[in-house]
Motif scaffolding. Structure first.
Motif, PDB file in Angstrom:
ATOM      1  N   ALA A 127       0.819  -1.208   0.000  1.00 53.57           N
ATOM      2  CA  ALA A 127       0.000   0.000   0.000  1.00 53.57           C
ATOM      3  C   ALA A 127       0.853   1.259   0.000  1.00 53.57           C
ATOM      4  N   ASP A 128       0.189   2.386  -0.330  1.00 52.96           N
ATOM      5  CA  ASP A 128       0.847   3.680  -0.254  1.00 52.96           C
ATOM      6  C   ASP A 128       0.254   4.455   0.908  1.00 52.96           C
ATOM      7  N   ASN A 129       0.249   5.797   0.846  1.00 54.24           N
ATOM      8  CA  ASN A 129      -0.237   6.614   1.960  1.00 54.24           C
ATOM      9  C   ASN A 129      -1.755   6.728   2.015  1.00 54.24           C
ATOM     10  N   LYS A 162      -9.530  -4.976   0.045  1.00 55.24           N
ATOM     11  CA  LYS A 162      -9.390  -3.522   0.191  1.00 55.24           C
ATOM     12  C   LYS A 162      -8.676  -3.253   1.512  1.00 55.24           C
ATOM     13  N   PRO A 163      -7.471  -2.696   1.480  1.00 55.17           N
ATOM     14  CA  PRO A 163      -6.756  -2.434   2.740  1.00 55.17           C
ATOM     15  C   PRO A 163      -7.470  -1.392   3.592  1.00 55.17           C
ATOM     16  N   GLN A 164      -7.081  -1.353   4.864  1.00 61.07           N
ATOM     17  CA  GLN A 164      -7.571  -0.338   5.786  1.00 61.07           C
ATOM     18  C   GLN A 164      -6.655   0.880   5.716  1.00 61.07           C
ATOM     19  N   ASP A 165      -7.152   2.041   6.227  1.00 60.20           N
ATOM     20  CA  ASP A 165      -6.317   3.234   6.249  1.00 60.20           C
ATOM     21  C   ASP A 165      -5.133   3.098   7.200  1.00 60.20           C
ATOM     22  N   THR A 166      -5.194   2.115   8.097  1.00 63.90           N
ATOM     23  CA  THR A 166      -4.071   1.890   9.003  1.00 63.90           C
ATOM     24  C   THR A 166      -2.937   1.125   8.327  1.00 63.90           C
ATOM     25  N   ASP A 167      -3.132   0.669   7.087  1.00 62.82           N
ATOM     26  CA  ASP A 167      -2.117  -0.118   6.384  1.00 62.82           C
ATOM     27  C   ASP A 167      -1.182   0.766   5.557  1.00 62.82           C
ATOM     28  N   VAL A 168      -0.946   1.986   6.012  1.00 61.47           N
ATOM     29  CA  VAL A 168      -0.104   2.919   5.262  1.00 61.47           C
ATOM     30  C   VAL A 168       1.296   2.336   5.082  1.00 61.47           C
ATOM     31  N   ASP A 169       1.745   2.271   3.827  1.00 60.88           N
ATOM     32  CA  ASP A 169       3.081   1.780   3.474  1.00 60.88           C
ATOM     33  C   ASP A 169       3.361   0.384   4.032  1.00 60.88           C
ATOM     34  N   LYS A 170       2.335  -0.459   4.072  1.00 63.31           N
ATOM     35  CA  LYS A 170       2.515  -1.823   4.567  1.00 63.31           C
ATOM     36  C   LYS A 170       2.236  -2.839   3.464  1.00 63.31           C
ATOM     37  N   SER A 209       4.044 -17.543   7.201  1.00 63.79           N
ATOM     38  CA  SER A 209       3.803 -18.452   8.313  1.00 63.79           C
ATOM     39  C   SER A 209       2.422 -19.068   8.168  1.00 63.79           C
ATOM     40  N   PRO A 210       2.280 -20.405   8.236  1.00 64.09           N
ATOM     41  CA  PRO A 210       0.968 -21.031   8.057  1.00 64.09           C
ATOM     42  C   PRO A 210       0.028 -20.843   9.242  1.00 64.09           C
ATOM     43  N   VAL A 211       0.509 -20.282  10.349  1.00 65.34           N
ATOM     44  CA  VAL A 211      -0.344 -20.132  11.535  1.00 65.34           C
ATOM     45  C   VAL A 211      -0.436 -18.680  11.976  1.00 65.34           C
ATOM     46  N   GLN A 212      -0.097 -17.743  11.102  1.00 63.79           N
ATOM     47  CA  GLN A 212      -0.107 -16.332  11.473  1.00 63.79           C
ATOM     48  C   GLN A 212      -1.062 -15.554  10.580  1.00 63.79           C
ATOM     49  N   PRO A 213      -2.361 -15.500  10.892  1.00 66.11           N
ATOM     50  CA  PRO A 213      -3.273 -14.666  10.109  1.00 66.11           C
ATOM     51  C   PRO A 213      -2.989 -13.186  10.369  1.00 66.11           C
ATOM     52  N   PRO A 214      -3.440 -12.308   9.482  1.00 65.27           N
ATOM     53  CA  PRO A 214      -3.198 -10.880   9.685  1.00 65.27           C
ATOM     54  C   PRO A 214      -3.808 -10.403  10.986  1.00 65.27           C
ATOM     55  N   PRO A 215      -3.176  -9.410  11.646  1.00 66.55           N
ATOM     56  CA  PRO A 215      -3.711  -8.894  12.902  1.00 66.55           C
ATOM     57  C   PRO A 215      -5.032  -8.183  12.671  1.00 66.55           C
ATOM     58  N   PRO A 216      -5.890  -8.090  13.709  1.00 68.23           N
ATOM     59  CA  PRO A 216      -7.168  -7.395  13.557  1.00 68.23           C
ATOM     60  C   PRO A 216      -6.954  -5.930  13.247  1.00 68.23           C
ATOM     61  N   PRO A 217      -7.864  -5.310  12.444  1.00 68.21           N
ATOM     62  CA  PRO A 217      -7.684  -3.913  12.053  1.00 68.21           C
ATOM     63  C   PRO A 217      -7.841  -2.980  13.239  1.00 68.21           C
ATOM     64  N   PRO A 273      -7.536   6.205  10.293  1.00 67.02           N
ATOM     65  CA  PRO A 273      -7.375   7.648  10.450  1.00 67.02           C
ATOM     66  C   PRO A 273      -8.483   8.394   9.757  1.00 67.02           C
ATOM     67  N   SER A 274      -8.848   9.538  10.321  1.00 63.87           N
ATOM     68  CA  SER A 274      -9.926  10.322   9.748  1.00 63.87           C
ATOM     69  C   SER A 274      -9.423  11.049   8.509  1.00 63.87           C
ATOM     70  N   PRO A 275     -10.145  10.946   7.375  1.00 64.93           N
ATOM     71  CA  PRO A 275      -9.660  11.532   6.140  1.00 64.93           C
ATOM     72  C   PRO A 275      -9.789  13.037   6.069  1.00 64.93           C
ATOM     73  N   SER A 276     -10.747  13.619   6.814  1.00 59.31           N
ATOM     74  CA  SER A 276     -10.977  15.047   6.635  1.00 59.31           C
ATOM     75  C   SER A 276     -11.412  15.702   7.930  1.00 59.31           C
ATOM     76  N   LEU A 277     -10.445  16.077   8.770  1.00 60.55           N
ATOM     77  CA  LEU A 277     -10.712  16.862   9.954  1.00 60.55           C
ATOM     78  C   LEU A 277     -10.002  18.195   9.793  1.00 60.55           C
ATOM     79  N   PRO A 278     -10.682  19.317  10.138  1.00 54.26           N
ATOM     80  CA  PRO A 278     -10.080  20.632   9.923  1.00 54.26           C
ATOM     81  C   PRO A 278      -9.036  20.938  10.978  1.00 54.26           C
ATOM     82  N   CYS A 279      -7.799  20.507  10.793  1.00 56.87           N
ATOM     83  CA  CYS A 279      -6.803  20.618  11.845  1.00 56.87           C
ATOM     84  C   CYS A 279      -5.398  20.725  11.284  1.00 56.87           C
TER      85      CYS A 279
END
Length: 452
Positions: free
Chosen positions: A41-43, A65-73, A173-181, A185-191
């Motif tokens: 993934a990208d940013n 579809k990746p989560q927003d927490t998967d930045v550069d992963k 690893s055959p016994v390592q599923p991906p960690p829970p999401p 991050p919020s895409p549009s907060l005025p800050c």
């Protein structure tokens, strides 16, 4: 490439070192063949979608579809494919700039891939580099009947070419599923981000994370004004920020809808409208923008000053935000310009809150309790009203004009009253005293006149 393989191997080893108590991964089929959709993934991971379909039936096998927490992963899911069947892998980017279009760290490495693993050995059945397309790209491939000697994927309808060596990928690893999401991050907060800095009256600087109500900071009038409150303040919440780089100052990081001043312009524009080559307003004149990127950080801050402006990392910005994407003026019905900028309208809206914080209860505003997401109540009320009027599908443009025409005079009148009260509020108790005294004297005079 070897560099990519080494980076991915290091990432995978770090991932395997994590503790995880979830259920085990599914057991591999009898021939020990396993298939995966891989995404680097990208940013902006949530813009990416990968899908696999079986060509003979047209059935969709899986989407990822990746989560927003998967930045550069590097992220992946396991799917089920059939030996000898032909499949189509498609990569889609909803923003139309490819997987690597907005990446600051992996601009050359983002990709979507269909991977096959046999007896611990892996190779790509199909590999779509992120920089090779904008909105969508697809490749077709036939899964080998045995082993893992796959024919390279081609554009659907093309003739396959002989096999070529594929990039190396680490063993899973055959016994390592991906960690829970985790929370996205919020895409549009005025800050502003926590690393953004302001100039203090004593000549020093403070980051947004260190800034407090009452601090005197440099504002657009080249005067030092107090921070009377925060519209948003949450040190733990993550958000996407636009990072604007220049040739003179440190990069400024603010959300895409936050308002920033172009050079010589009186009306600030959303940060999303700033591009390389633009001139923005600095303390001593124009600043040339050299690069615009996207970053994700934890910590969101939006300080308020009396004139609604402040210098952040040497650039002049507003305390406020636009509620319509890429618009600095209020538009009714999507295209009717009312002549009111979001900066001016927000300044008028915030006047009662400013008066309360500077003249009535300074300590309460200094220690105010924020709502969920770190939003101050007054800011939440204004945003809710603006969203209802400007973005609701139930409000026709005529209804929007009616509401706007009814609310605006009230806001202007309130602004005028509060402005006068601000200047003479110390005289208000004295005036009330004389009014009470005059009323008492008048009642006594009437009582004497009625006496025989």
């Amino acid at each position: 490439t070897n560099g990519q393989a080494n980076r991915m191997l290091a990432m995978w080893n770090a991932y395997r070192a994590q503790d995880y108590n979830g259920p085990p991964a599914p057991s591999p089929p009898a021939d020990d063949a396993r298939y995966f959709i891989d995404i680097q993934a990208d940013n902006w991971p949530s813009e990416i979608t990968a899908s696999v379909s079986e060509l003979s039936t047209g059935n969709l096998v899986a989407t990822f579809k990746p989560q927003d927490t998967d930045v550069d992963k590097w992220v992946w899911i396991e799917i089920s494919l059939k030996r000898g069947a032909r499949y189509q892998l498609c990569a889609t980017d909803s923003n139309g700039n490819g997987i690597s279009g907005q990446s600051s760290q992996s601009s050359d490495d983002g990709y979507v891939a269909l991977t096959m693993q046999v007896n611990g050995d892996e190779e790509y059945l199909a590999f779509i580099p992120g920089a090779s397309y904008n909105t969508k790209a697809c490749l077709c491939v036939t899964v080998p009947n045995s082993g893992n000697s796959a024919t390279p994927a081609v554009t659907c309808g093309s003739t396959p070419t002989p096999p070529t060596p594929s990039p190396v990928q680490p063993t899973r690893s055959p016994v390592q599923p991906p960690p829970p999401p985790s929370p996205s991050p919020s895409p549009s907060l005025p800050c502003f981000s926590k690393v953004a800095r302001v100039e203090l009256e004593n000549g020093g600087t403070k980051s947004m994370a260190e800034l407090q109500t009452g601090d005197m900071i440099l504002a657009g009038s080249n005067k030092y004004l107090p921070v009377y409150g925060f519209g948003h303040r949450d040190e733990h919440r993550s958000a996407h920020f636009i990072q604007i780089c220049s040739e003179k100052n440190d990069p400024i990081e603010l959300t895409r809808d936050h308002l920033i001043f172009r050079y010589a312009d009186k009306v600030p524009v959303p940060a999303s409208l700033i591009h390389p080559g633009d001139l923005i307003q600095g303390k001593a004149g124009p600043i040339l923008v050299t690069k615009v990127e996207s970053v994700v950080r934890s910590g969101i801050y939006a300080p308020f000053t009396e004139d609604g402006t402040l210098f952040v990392d040497g650039s002049l910005v507003s305390s406020f935000v636009s509620f319509q994407e890429d618009e600095e003026y209020v538009l009714l019905g999507g295209n009717l310009n009312m002549g009111w900028s979001y900066h001016t309208l927000s300044l008028v809206w915030n006047k009662p809150y400013q008066f309360y914080c500077t003249s009535i209860s300074v300590n309460m505003c200094k220690n105010q309790i924020y709502m969920e997401g770190g939003v101050a109540f007054w800011s939440y009320l204004g945003k809710s009203l603006a969203s209802f009027v400007l973005q609701s599908t139930y409000c026709h443009v005529a209804v929007q004009m009616l509401i706007f025409s009814a609310v605006l005079p009230i806001l202007v009148a309130t602004f005028a009253v509060v402005t006068i009260a601000e200047k003479f509020y110390l005289l208000i108790p004295l005036l009330c005293f004389f009014l009470i005294l005059a009323k008492t004297f008048s009642l006594r005079l009437r009582k004497k006149e009625k006496m025989p």
